[in-house]
Design a protein around this motif. Sequence first.
Motif, mmCIF file in Angstrom:
data_model
loop_
_atom_site.group_PDB
_atom_site.id
_atom_site.type_symbol
_atom_site.label_atom_id
_atom_site.label_comp_id
_atom_site.label_asym_id
_atom_site.label_seq_id
_atom_site.Cartn_x
_atom_site.Cartn_y
_atom_site.Cartn_z
ATOM 1 N N ILE A 154 99.269 10.759 55.933
ATOM 2 C CA ILE A 154 98.627 11.860 55.203
ATOM 3 C C ILE A 154 99.455 12.271 53.988
ATOM 4 O O ILE A 154 98.943 12.329 52.861
ATOM 5 N N ALA A 155 100.717 12.586 54.184
ATOM 6 C CA ALA A 155 101.564 13.043 53.072
ATOM 7 C C ALA A 155 101.671 12.000 51.956
ATOM 8 O O ALA A 155 101.511 12.347 50.774
ATOM 9 N N PRO A 156 101.918 10.708 52.283
ATOM 10 C CA PRO A 156 101.958 9.712 51.200
ATOM 11 C C PRO A 156 100.649 9.614 50.408
ATOM 12 O O PRO A 156 100.660 9.440 49.191
ATOM 13 N N LYS A 171 102.688 23.075 48.582
ATOM 14 C CA LYS A 171 101.973 23.246 49.853
ATOM 15 C C LYS A 171 102.304 22.096 50.799
ATOM 16 O O LYS A 171 102.554 22.307 51.987
ATOM 17 N N LEU A 172 102.339 20.880 50.276
ATOM 18 C CA LEU A 172 102.645 19.711 51.097
ATOM 19 C C LEU A 172 104.048 19.802 51.682
ATOM 20 O O LEU A 172 104.259 19.491 52.857
ATOM 21 N N GLN A 173 104.991 20.248 50.882
ATOM 22 C CA GLN A 173 106.374 20.364 51.346
ATOM 23 C C GLN A 173 106.483 21.309 52.545
ATOM 24 O O GLN A 173 107.268 21.079 53.460
ATOM 25 N N LYS A 174 105.630 22.323 52.560
ATOM 26 C CA LYS A 174 105.627 23.287 53.663
ATOM 27 C C LYS A 174 105.225 22.629 54.984
ATOM 28 O O LYS A 174 105.721 23.001 56.043
ATOM 29 N N ASN A 182 104.086 13.613 64.381
ATOM 30 C CA ASN A 182 103.482 13.886 63.068
ATOM 31 C C ASN A 182 102.365 14.921 63.150
ATOM 32 O O ASN A 182 101.328 14.795 62.503
ATOM 33 N N ARG A 183 102.571 15.972 63.921
ATOM 34 C CA ARG A 183 101.540 16.998 64.108
ATOM 35 C C ARG A 183 101.576 18.092 63.047
ATOM 36 O O ARG A 183 100.536 18.645 62.701
ATOM 37 N N THR A 184 102.750 18.423 62.541
ATOM 38 C CA THR A 184 102.870 19.546 61.612
ATOM 39 C C THR A 184 102.035 19.325 60.355
ATOM 40 O O THR A 184 101.453 20.263 59.812
ATOM 41 N N ILE A 185 101.927 18.087 59.900
ATOM 42 C CA ILE A 185 101.166 17.778 58.688
ATOM 43 C C ILE A 185 99.695 18.153 58.834
ATOM 44 O O ILE A 185 99.012 18.430 57.839
#
Length: 198
Positions: A154-156, A171-174, A182-185
């Motif tokens: 997701i992040a990439p 926002k992404l950095q948060k 990998n749940r926080t994303i």
Amino acid sequence: MKKLLLILLFVCSCSFAQSSYIVDKKGNKSLVRDELTEVILIDKRISYVNVGKSWEKYIKFEDLDYAFLGLSYLKSFHLNQKKRAKVYFVFAEKEDKKLIGVAITVTSSTSTGRMMSSKTFYELYVVDNSETILDQIDVTSGKSDENIELRGKIAPMIRKHFSDCPEVMSKLQKYDVADEENRTILSFISDTDYIECK
């Protein structure tokens, strides 16, 4: 007379401060009360109360063009020019593309009504202005290796398309925090605040 003028000034300033509204497919715009508006994803509708009214109304997603509700922006999309539109939150928008998605939680229960389990389905898309999908990830809250691997992408994907938008990167950095599954994303998708990239 001064009291009347003050009351009129207050009423007028409150009505101009109203920022939430819904626009249907016919172009009709309804100002809605933030505190009495609810997006009901599982039922594919929005429950709302018009400004100055007290009774509840509904708009089905199939009748919705777009809506600004507080800090969130929902819009109807014909992804890849499909005939039937679906409604998604717009997380970010640039001149040439949008980051859209939705998180829907489904809860199953026993015949006695006791909750057994719940699962959240996440959809995240990058679309161009013609609503063609440029990139996408569909994932669930499940613990399978496949879901964990997909959540890691997701992040990439967001960085690939929105690295030039500082608000999206902030926002992404948060939410891009290393964790075992990998749940926080996934909270990025649950945080429906709209960002207009400049």
